[in-house]
Design an enzyme around this catalytic site. Structure first.
Site, PDB file in Angstrom:
ATOM      1  N   GLU A 167      13.928 -14.789 -21.336  1.00  0.00           N
ATOM      2  CA  GLU A 167      12.960 -13.621 -21.709  1.00  0.00           C
ATOM      3  C   GLU A 167      13.487 -12.231 -21.359  1.00  0.00           C
ATOM      4  O   GLU A 167      13.043 -11.233 -21.809  1.00  0.00           O
ATOM      5  CB  GLU A 167      11.717 -13.798 -20.773  1.00  0.00           C
ATOM      6  CG  GLU A 167      12.260 -13.642 -19.131  1.00  0.00           C
ATOM      7  CD  GLU A 167      11.126 -14.075 -18.541  1.00  0.00           C
ATOM      8  OE1 GLU A 167       9.802 -13.430 -18.925  1.00  0.00           O
ATOM      9  OE2 GLU A 167      10.842 -14.594 -17.485  1.00  0.00           O
ATOM     10  N   ARG A 208       3.578   1.214  -6.942  1.00  0.00           N
ATOM     11  CA  ARG A 208       3.381   0.143  -5.891  1.00  0.00           C
ATOM     12  C   ARG A 208       2.465  -0.818  -6.041  1.00  0.00           C
ATOM     13  O   ARG A 208       2.254  -1.826  -5.610  1.00  0.00           O
ATOM     14  CB  ARG A 208       3.403   0.611  -4.427  1.00  0.00           C
ATOM     15  CG  ARG A 208       4.836   1.661  -4.017  1.00  0.00           C
ATOM     16  CD  ARG A 208       4.326   2.212  -2.531  1.00  0.00           C
ATOM     17  NE  ARG A 208       4.181   1.620  -1.630  1.00  0.00           N
ATOM     18  CZ  ARG A 208       5.194   1.222  -0.693  1.00  0.00           C
ATOM     19  NH1 ARG A 208       6.525   1.639  -1.102  1.00  0.00           N
ATOM     20  NH2 ARG A 208       5.082   0.508   0.282  1.00  0.00           N
ATOM     21  N   LYS A 212       3.232  -8.343 -18.890  1.00  0.00           N
ATOM     22  CA  LYS A 212       3.285  -8.775 -17.431  1.00  0.00           C
ATOM     23  C   LYS A 212       2.349  -9.719 -17.279  1.00  0.00           C
ATOM     24  O   LYS A 212       2.432 -10.601 -16.501  1.00  0.00           O
ATOM     25  CB  LYS A 212       2.965  -7.592 -16.506  1.00  0.00           C
ATOM     26  CG  LYS A 212       3.287  -8.230 -15.005  1.00  0.00           C
ATOM     27  CD  LYS A 212       4.669  -8.742 -14.722  1.00  0.00           C
ATOM     28  CE  LYS A 212       4.686  -9.191 -13.469  1.00  0.00           C
ATOM     29  NZ  LYS A 212       5.847 -10.199 -13.226  1.00  0.00           N
ATOM     30  N   GLU A 263      13.640 -22.690 -14.944  1.00  0.00           N
ATOM     31  CA  GLU A 263      13.141 -21.312 -14.281  1.00  0.00           C
ATOM     32  C   GLU A 263      14.367 -20.431 -14.878  1.00  0.00           C
ATOM     33  O   GLU A 263      14.152 -19.298 -15.402  1.00  0.00           O
ATOM     34  CB  GLU A 263      12.704 -21.137 -13.007  1.00  0.00           C
ATOM     35  CG  GLU A 263      12.544 -19.946 -12.485  1.00  0.00           C
ATOM     36  CD  GLU A 263      11.472 -19.076 -13.288  1.00  0.00           C
ATOM     37  OE1 GLU A 263      10.690 -19.475 -14.130  1.00  0.00           O
ATOM     38  OE2 GLU A 263      11.537 -17.866 -12.797  1.00  0.00           O
ATOM     39  N   LYS A 271      14.185 -17.106 -17.652  1.00  0.00           N
ATOM     40  CA  LYS A 271      14.707 -15.952 -16.968  1.00  0.00           C
ATOM     41  C   LYS A 271      15.587 -15.471 -18.157  1.00  0.00           C
ATOM     42  O   LYS A 271      15.735 -14.088 -18.369  1.00  0.00           O
ATOM     43  CB  LYS A 271      15.385 -15.708 -15.567  1.00  0.00           C
ATOM     44  CG  LYS A 271      14.390 -16.145 -14.383  1.00  0.00           C
ATOM     45  CD  LYS A 271      13.828 -14.863 -13.944  1.00  0.00           C
ATOM     46  CE  LYS A 271      12.341 -14.587 -14.302  1.00  0.00           C
ATOM     47  NZ  LYS A 271      11.117 -15.698 -14.521  1.00  0.00           N
ATOM     48  N   HIS A 288      20.594 -38.276 -23.812  1.00  0.00           N
ATOM     49  CA  HIS A 288      19.622 -38.295 -24.932  1.00  0.00           C
ATOM     50  C   HIS A 288      19.528 -36.988 -25.828  1.00  0.00           C
ATOM     51  O   HIS A 288      18.336 -37.191 -26.519  1.00  0.00           O
ATOM     52  CB  HIS A 288      18.386 -38.703 -24.123  1.00  0.00           C
ATOM     53  CG  HIS A 288      18.426 -39.606 -22.778  1.00  0.00           C
ATOM     54  ND1 HIS A 288      18.202 -41.023 -23.510  1.00  0.00           N
ATOM     55  CD2 HIS A 288      18.477 -39.609 -21.738  1.00  0.00           C
ATOM     56  CE1 HIS A 288      18.331 -41.834 -22.124  1.00  0.00           C
ATOM     57  NE2 HIS A 288      18.720 -41.028 -21.296  1.00  0.00           N
ATOM     58  N   CYS A 315       0.834  -1.209  -0.015  1.00  0.00           N
ATOM     59  CA  CYS A 315       0.116   0.135   0.018  1.00  0.00           C
ATOM     60  C   CYS A 315       1.001   1.093  -0.094  1.00  0.00           C
ATOM     61  O   CYS A 315       2.048   1.098   0.282  1.00  0.00           O
ATOM     62  CB  CYS A 315      -0.977  -0.066   1.371  1.00  0.00           C
ATOM     63  SG  CYS A 315      -1.831  -1.440   1.553  1.00  0.00           S
ATOM     64  N   TRP A 369      -3.251  -1.860  -1.697  1.00  0.00           N
ATOM     65  CA  TRP A 369      -2.825  -3.207  -2.368  1.00  0.00           C
ATOM     66  C   TRP A 369      -3.598  -4.337  -1.645  1.00  0.00           C
ATOM     67  O   TRP A 369      -3.060  -4.607  -0.440  1.00  0.00           O
ATOM     68  CB  TRP A 369      -1.744  -3.470  -2.452  1.00  0.00           C
ATOM     69  CG  TRP A 369      -1.144  -4.810  -3.080  1.00  0.00           C
ATOM     70  CD1 TRP A 369      -0.738  -5.586  -2.225  1.00  0.00           C
ATOM     71  CD2 TRP A 369      -0.903  -5.143  -4.315  1.00  0.00           C
ATOM     72  NE1 TRP A 369      -0.377  -6.870  -3.031  1.00  0.00           N
ATOM     73  CE2 TRP A 369      -0.520  -6.546  -4.256  1.00  0.00           C
ATOM     74  CE3 TRP A 369      -1.226  -4.548  -5.492  1.00  0.00           C
ATOM     75  CZ2 TRP A 369      -0.364  -7.242  -5.530  1.00  0.00           C
ATOM     76  CZ3 TRP A 369      -1.162  -5.313  -6.608  1.00  0.00           C
ATOM     77  CH2 TRP A 369      -0.584  -6.469  -6.486  1.00  0.00           C
ATOM     78  N   ASN A 398       0.185  -0.069   6.135  1.00  0.00           N
ATOM     79  CA  ASN A 398       0.429  -0.931   5.170  1.00  0.00           C
ATOM     80  C   ASN A 398       1.062  -2.144   5.849  1.00  0.00           C
ATOM     81  O   ASN A 398       1.958  -1.815   6.964  1.00  0.00           O
ATOM     82  CB  ASN A 398       1.496  -0.321   4.459  1.00  0.00           C
ATOM     83  CG  ASN A 398       2.131  -1.177   3.276  1.00  0.00           C
ATOM     84  OD1 ASN A 398       1.731  -2.059   2.828  1.00  0.00           O
ATOM     85  ND2 ASN A 398       3.660  -0.899   3.040  1.00  0.00           N
ATOM     86  N   GLY A 399       0.958  -3.477   5.703  1.00  0.00           N
ATOM     87  CA  GLY A 399       1.283  -4.392   6.267  1.00  0.00           C
ATOM     88  C   GLY A 399       0.214  -5.606   6.442  1.00  0.00           C
ATOM     89  O   GLY A 399      -0.651  -5.659   5.984  1.00  0.00           O
TER      90      GLY A 399
END
Ligand code: AGP
Length: 613
Positions: A493, A27, A608, A486, A490, A509, A2, A75, A101-102
């Site tokens: 991309e 944010r 995104k 992964e 990364k 193989h 937030c 948020w 915020n939290g």
């Protein structure tokens, strides 16, 4: 995460709040609101959606040129986005207001206690509890009431509090969520979640630390300990960042900032969900009792991209520790397969955004076929969460960089918690083992925090050597095979280098035909149960003059003898290696992309959230 803005001083507060919230939009948020004092009364205005909605609302409001107020962009973590859930939140009188915020871990207990005392709640948020709790302790002294209230609170908070009974002060308090103070000699004081909100007015900043609070007045502020109000002398920092740098907290890119936010993201995801001393795991979001869980014949994990890699790791954990067969599918394949689902199959869509079209389509298909849907998602109120029977939220905060990092390690954290929870409910993991694994998870954030700077330096050296490579091969076995996938994703991309992740045992193989002096091969080789097998694979690469990067356990000197580069990581509970081992791979891809002059946060051709097929 937030956004909070507060001001008290000779200037008009509403324009300052709106401008400050605008500078915190990066944010991420889903609703906004503000309060100000006028003629001894609190005035509150809130709206769902973008800040522009609040600005439009305020165009028709005469704020009387008020000089004290608080603003917030939310948020969502508890309760979907709505005007009623938007901050600021009020006590019963409406004259005491809070922005926060939290995460208040014990909000449910506190809400029940306060309701029993007669407090009336108007939202589903954890934050509203704070307003009523401070009201409960309020006896003419707002500072004392805030100090008393936070003693009952478990969890993280950055707080701004205002009360019409003391119309010349704002109170700020911090525990594990950021809060900064701004000073304008003789022209007022500010509080904010982050520096960008203050830059148009002042570059003189005080960082509030955990368990500290401040009282802000038009002519100055005082900082003290939260516990007992002991005055503190605080250093005033002069910020020389520009606004763009400030949004990234001084990091060059959001992706790097989010890599460094991973300790907090992992912590916030397990916070309030496990008790390491007893090994008890709390995941009420599942909504299935032990009997219903015992009736499950299968679990089906469905996702795309990085989230699919998290699902692949979870398959190893769930089948090993819970003993239920687990299928994993890429959502774009899942949705077109003939599916044998039903009430006895639990389907778990995994998505950072909660808006990925293929994953959403898979969810709808599974629901139509009668399966229960429990999603794992990072965005409260997103479409996937609204169409699930339940959601285990990852509390990673908004992920701005297109390449997913903190959301991924948060997804792994949530999936590890799910494994422990199912093992607890189905009694497949005995208590001692759960305690051991829960403690290992709790110990992880500080380990990551400590290793990040050293790993970044190590990866900077590697990037200088490999940034001109045309191909890359990543190898891993067991739970680290998805981490090899992964790492390759990364790199490709954000640096546009062709990279492939492979199960190390698959080398002979086919992929071994690729090996020559030009081919960099990165292998994940912790000293775990398949260590010897991976070392054999590595020797095959070495024999063909491949360039080896080995990521393994600290103290394993053999790696340095085999590899061109050996990267060492702390020895932790090997079940959690996937969360730790992905981090150097994230940093390597970040630095190589940087050196290649790529747009790290917004790579070409990517979005995104892939909301189309
Ligand atoms: C990850 O770095 C990619 N940006 C992409 O693969 C992403 O993981 C995928 O599109 C799934 O997104 P979701 O988690 O929001 O559903």
């Amino acid at each position: 995460m937030c956004g909070i803005v507060g001001y008290v001083g000779p200037r008009k507060v509403v324009p300052i709040i709106l401008e400050g919230l605008k500078r915190l939009e990066y944010r991420g948020y889903d609703s906004a609101g503000l309060v100000y004092l006028l003629d001894g009364k609190v005035h509150k205005h809130r709206s769902e959606g973008k800040l522009a909605n609040l600005e439009e609302l305020m165009e028709d409001v005469d704020d009387g040129g008020s000089h004290i107020g608080l603003g917030h962009t939310r948020w969502a973590t508890h309760g979907p986005p709505s005007e009623a859930n938007a901050h600021p939140h009020s006590d019963c009188s409406g004259e005491l207001v809070v922005v926060h915020n939290g995460i208040i871990e014990n909000f449910d207990t506190l809400r029940r206690e306060l309701t029993a005392e007669g407090h009336i709640f108007t939202s589903q948020t954890d934050t509203e509890v704070l307003a009523h709790l401070i009201e409960e302790y309020l006896d003419g002294d707002l500072v004392a009431a805030v100090q008393a209230a936070v003693r009952d609170v478990e969890g993280s908070f950055a707080l701004g509090v205002m009360w019409s009974g003391q119309p010349d002060i704002l109170v700020a308090a911090r525990n594990q969520s950021p809060l900064v103070l701004g000073i304008l000699e003789g022209r007022g004081c500010f509080l904010a979640s982050d520096i960008p909100a203050l830059l148009p007015y002042t570059r003189n900043i005080i960082y509030l630390e955990d368990q500290e609070m401040a009282v802000l007045r038009a002519d100055g502020l005082e900082v003290m300990t939260l516990a007992d109000g002991r005055p503190l002398e605080k250093e005033i920092h002069t910020i020389d960042w520009n606004a763009a740098m400030a949004e990234k907290a001084g990091y060059r890119h959001f992706m790097l900032k989010e890599i460094y936010e991973q300790p907090l993201a992992v912590l916030n995801t397990f916070r309030g969900r496990l008790e390491p001393e007893s090994g008890v795991i709390n995941l009420p979001e599942i909504g299935l009792d032990a009997a219903e869980l015992r009736n499950l014949s299968r679990i089906f994990l469905v996702a795309c991209g990085t989230s699919w890699h998290a699902a692949l790791v979870a398959k190893y954990w769930l089948e090993k520790w819970v003993g239920i067969p687990v299928e994993v599918d890429i959502a774009s394949e899942f949705r077109y397969r003939r599916l044998l689902l039903g009430p006895e199959v639990l389907v778990i869509p995994i998505s950072q955004s909660g808006e990925t079209a293929d994953t959403l389509a898979g969810l709808r298909l599974a629901a139509k076929l009668g399966s229960k849907i429990i999603s794992i998602c990072n965005v409260v109120g997103s479409t996937i969460t609204r169409e699930s029977d339940g959601t285990i939220y990852t509390h990673a905060g908004p992920e701005i960089g297109v390449a997913s990092t903190k959301a991924f390690t948060s997804q792994l954290t949530a999936l590890f918690l799910l494994t422990l929870y199912l093992g607890q409910e189905l009694e497949t993991i005995e208590r001692e083992r759960r305690i051991e694994m829960a403690r290992a998870l709790v110990a992880l954030p500080p380990i990551i925090e400590k290793e990040l700077p050293r790993l970044q330096k190590d990866m900077d050296v590697l990037a200088a050597d490999f940034s001109r490579s045309r191909d890359f091969l990543y190898l891993g076995r067991g739970e680290n095979f998805p981490i090899a996938l992964e790492g390759a994703l990364k790199l490709k991309e954000i640096s546009y280098i062709h990279a492939e992740g492979y199960a190390a045992g698959e080398l002979k193989h086919g992929p071994i035909a690729l090996i020559d002096r030009e081919m960099p091969v990165l292998a994940l080789v912790p000293q775990d149960r398949v260590y010897g097998k991976v070392i054999s694979n590595v020797q095959e690469v070495k024999a063909r003059h491949g360039r080896m990067i080995l990521v393994g356990s600290e103290g394993d000197e053999a790696l340095a003898e085999i590899a061109d580069y050996a990267v060492y990581l702390p020895r932790i509970n090997e079940e959690l290696n996937p969360i730790l081992y992905v981090i150097p791979l994230q940093l390597l891809s970040y630095q190589i992309a940087n050196m290649r002059g790529c747009d790290v946060d917004q790579p070409r051709n990517l979005a995104k959230s892939v909301t189309v097929e």
